[in-house]
Each structure stands twice: as C-alpha cells, then as structure tokens.
Design an enzyme around this catalytic site. Structure first.
Site, PDB file in Angstrom:
ATOM      1  N   GLN A 168      26.333  64.472 -95.611  1.00 45.87           N
ATOM      2  CA  GLN A 168      27.098  63.382 -96.209  1.00 45.87           C
ATOM      3  C   GLN A 168      28.099  62.882 -95.179  1.00 45.87           C
ATOM      4  OE1 GLN A 168      30.627  64.112 -97.157  1.00 45.87           O
ATOM      5  NE2 GLN A 168      30.908  61.911 -97.458  1.00 45.87           N
ATOM      6  N   THR A 211      28.867  57.970 -97.992  1.00 42.94           N
ATOM      7  CA  THR A 211      29.782  57.772 -99.119  1.00 42.94           C
ATOM      8  C   THR A 211      30.532  56.456 -98.941  1.00 42.94           C
ATOM      9  OG1 THR A 211      30.040  60.121 -99.578  1.00 42.94           O
ATOM     10  CG2 THR A 211      31.826  58.682-100.289  1.00 42.94           C
ATOM     11  N   HIS A 215      32.185  59.795-107.770  1.00 41.84           N
ATOM     12  CA  HIS A 215      32.950  60.801-107.035  1.00 41.84           C
ATOM     13  C   HIS A 215      33.619  61.782-107.990  1.00 41.84           C
ATOM     14  CE1 HIS A 215      34.205  61.246-102.691  1.00 41.84           C
ATOM     15  NE2 HIS A 215      34.824  62.272-103.248  1.00 41.84           N
TER      16      HIS A 215
END
Length: 387
Positions: free
Chosen positions: A151, A179, A284
């Site tokens: 990520q 992200t 999130h």
C-alpha cells in the site's frame, strides 16, 4: 479435504484436554482483552476514528442492515472459498488490510514481521502499509510463498515515490495499492488529546529510513539524527493525487494498480476508464473523515460501476459474518484490520493467525449451513436491506 470451518473442531477437541483459546474467538472479547494489553497512546491510535467517530460506528453497525436468506437441500459438505485476483488463485477471499501501526502492536516492536508470519501460516495475503517498523524487503521474506501487496502513501517527491514502488516490485509484492484519502491526516481527537502521533516519534518509518532516495535528502543518516529525518518525512509525506497522475503511476510499475478509497460509483467508473486493475472500496475505517455513510452501503454501487474490474473492500469488518455479507454484495476480496491487530497485541504471529482462522471458520460455516457451497452461489443469493 480440510475446510476452514474445521478449526472449530480443533478448538473443541483441545477443550476436552482442558486447553482453552488464549486469544478470544469473538470480536467483543478480543477487543476488550487487547484494550487491557496495549498502552493507552497506542490503543487510542488503533481504536480511534475521526471526529466523534460516527462514521467508524456506522461502518461496524452497517452490516446489521443487510440480511441473508438461506437455501436448504443443498450439498455443502465441501465448500470452495477460493477467489481469482490479479491472475492468482487465492485459497480464500480474506486479506490483512494495511495498518500503519501494526509494527508497534507486538511486544517486540516487530509486529509487521509477526503479521507476515501469520500470513505465511494461514495463506491469508498481507497488504503492508508504507508505514512499517521493518523494511518492506524483510517483511516480504517473512511471508514466504503467500502473496503480499504494497500500500502506497504517495510522497510529494516523485523520485521517492518511484523508489518505493520499484523496491516493492523487486521485493516480490504482487500489486501496488494507492491510498487516495490520506495526503493529510484527518481530525483524530483521541490522538490529539494524548498529544501522540507515532510517526513524529520516529516509529513505523523504516521504509523511508531505508530508502536511498530519502536518505539522500538528509545531511546525516536517520539513525544518527532521528528528529531531522522525521522533519524531512513530514515535508515529504502526502502528495495530493488527481486523475492525471494515473498515467505517471502506471509508467513507474508493471504491477497491478489498485485505487483505495473509492466510494462513489462515478469515481469507480472513471478509474475503470483509466485502466486501473482494481478498486478498493473503503473509507479508511472512519479514521480520515467523519459524517460519512457506512462503507458497506457504498459497496453495491461501486461493484456495479466497476463491471469486470475486481473490487476489494474493508471498513467495519469484525467477523466472518461480515466477510460473507461483503462477498454477497460483490466484493472480490475483503480486508480484515483491527481484529488481526488485536490478535498481534495478545499473541504475536500466533495470535493474529488464530484471529484469521476464526474469521475464516465463521465465514465457511455460515456458507455451509446456509446452502452456499461456493462464492458464486453466495453472490447469486445476494444480501438484502433489512433495516
């Protein structure tokens, strides 16, 4: 053929000899025990959400609004929970979601390595955060043959971003998960009231401190001057990404690119049109923005808009039942976050592996008793709004 649900038999048989689970099998007790084990500043970071944490509560509570209808007279003595993702056949649809303080949640301060060992033990893929307490290469070695994903919190400096992505590819990670909602930190009262932000103390920054591009930005190596390295990290962290940046991201890697944080169908369609390899529906965990809709309620619209592009999902997953509902609503793979982190806190790699096995067992048994031998059957059955 071993089924994930057989794990309950192992627990019961151990009980005959007076051996009880050292880590709870349910989320409520798991959270309670972990709350007693973690230091307050770390517990606040793990449990905390944005604002008054309404979105976080909605995420977890949103699954109660979706119900399943069982089908009888179906042979479910054998279940197949495997899924196809990015050209790989995975034994289950569950993965370990990226958590930036995982490295701090085991007693030895190497929680990322413990999570990797749990991944290797269970076959559940690990998606590591950019924020880890050990370099990504070391973590990749610990997962063994189990696929892992990287990520990316995209830094402002393009050379640094390219270095991180290149290192991930060289280390064997199987996708880059970008992200989108964390170029700055949301308003988190628990952390603010405690004046605690782990990164500012030099924690979970090893992917930066070990990076040649980042080290070249410093006048002294980070191990000699941590405060200066942290200040440089603060200045570098958080590029605001726009759609035009996708061409650059694609140019720096041949790995599948997944966009994390997509909740609106229009954004999903635009991502598909731009040629992304996966969409990650997530808010999130309610940690970045408050006042939002439960992520599970966004999922059907995102799946419909994504078409044939796989949709990953997290936010609010607490159990195998939650996993099954997310799959029924179209998720290709489902990320588990806080539960495995609590397992790390209570029992390191073994604790995290136990939590993952419990979640898989519950999901498998739910499919068994409800007449869904495969995920395709589960998706055909679907889930309905009940409240």
């Amino acid at each position: 053929m071993t089924q994930f649900g057989d794990y309950q038999n192992a627990v019961y048989l151990a009980g005959l000899n007076g051996v009880l689970p050292t880590v709870p099998v349910d989320f409520a007790n798991l959270e309670r025990r972990a709350a007693a084990a973690l230091p307050t500043h770390l517990l606040n970071y793990v449990q905390g959400g944005c604002g008054d944490e309404l979105t976080q509560r909605r995420n977890a509570g949103g699954f109660a609004r979706w119900g399943m209808t069982p089908r009888m007279m179906v042979d479910t003595s054998v279940r197949d929970l495997s899924v196809e993702l990015f050209g790989m056949r995975l034994p289950s649809p569950v993965f370990m979601a990226p958590i930036g303080v995982a490295g701090l949640c085991s007693q030895d301060g190497h929680g990322d390595l413990a999570a990797a060992r749990a991944s290797a033990e269970t076959g559940v893929p690990l998606m590591i955060s950019t924020l880890t307490n050990d370099p990504m290469e070391t973590i990749a070695e610990a997962v063994g043959e189990t696929p892992a994903f990287f990520q990316l919190y995209t830094p402002k400096d393009k050379a640094l971003a390219e270095s991180l992505v290149t290192r991930a590819g060289a280390a064997g990670y199987r996708a880059i998960v970008v992200t989108l909602d964390t170029w700055t930190t949301g308003w988190r009262p628990r952390d603010l009231n405690g004046g605690s932000f782990p990164q500012l103390r030099g924690h979970v920054l090893q992917n930066y401190f070990s990076d040649p591009v980042f080290r070249a930005m410093l006048s002294r190596p980070p191990e000699q001057d941590v405060p200066a390295a942290v200040r440089q990290w603060m200045a570098t962290f958080g590029k605001v990404l726009v759609w035009d940046d996708l061409a650059w991201l694609r140019s720096i890697t041949k790995l599948p690119i997944v966009l994390k944080g997509i909740c609106h169908p229009d954004d999903a369609r635009r991502a598909v049109d731009a040629g992304v390899d996966g969409i990650y529906c997530s808010n999130h965990g309610g940690r970045q923005a408050n006042g939002g809709i439960a992520a599970i309620d966004h999922l059907p619209g995102v799946v419909a808009a994504a078409g044939n592009v796989p949709v990953l999902f997290d936010s609010g997953i607490r159990s195998g039942t939650d996993v099954v509902k997310a799959l029924a609503l179209g998720a290709r793979a489902v990320g588990v976050g806080r539960p495995y982190l609590y397992g790390l806190a209570l029992g390191g790699a073994a604790g995290a592996a136990h939590v993952l096995r419990c979640i898989l067992a519950e999901a498998d048994l739910m499919m068994a008793v409800n007449g869904w031998p495969t995920i395709a059957d589960l998706r055909s059955a679907g889930a309905e709004r009940v409240a």
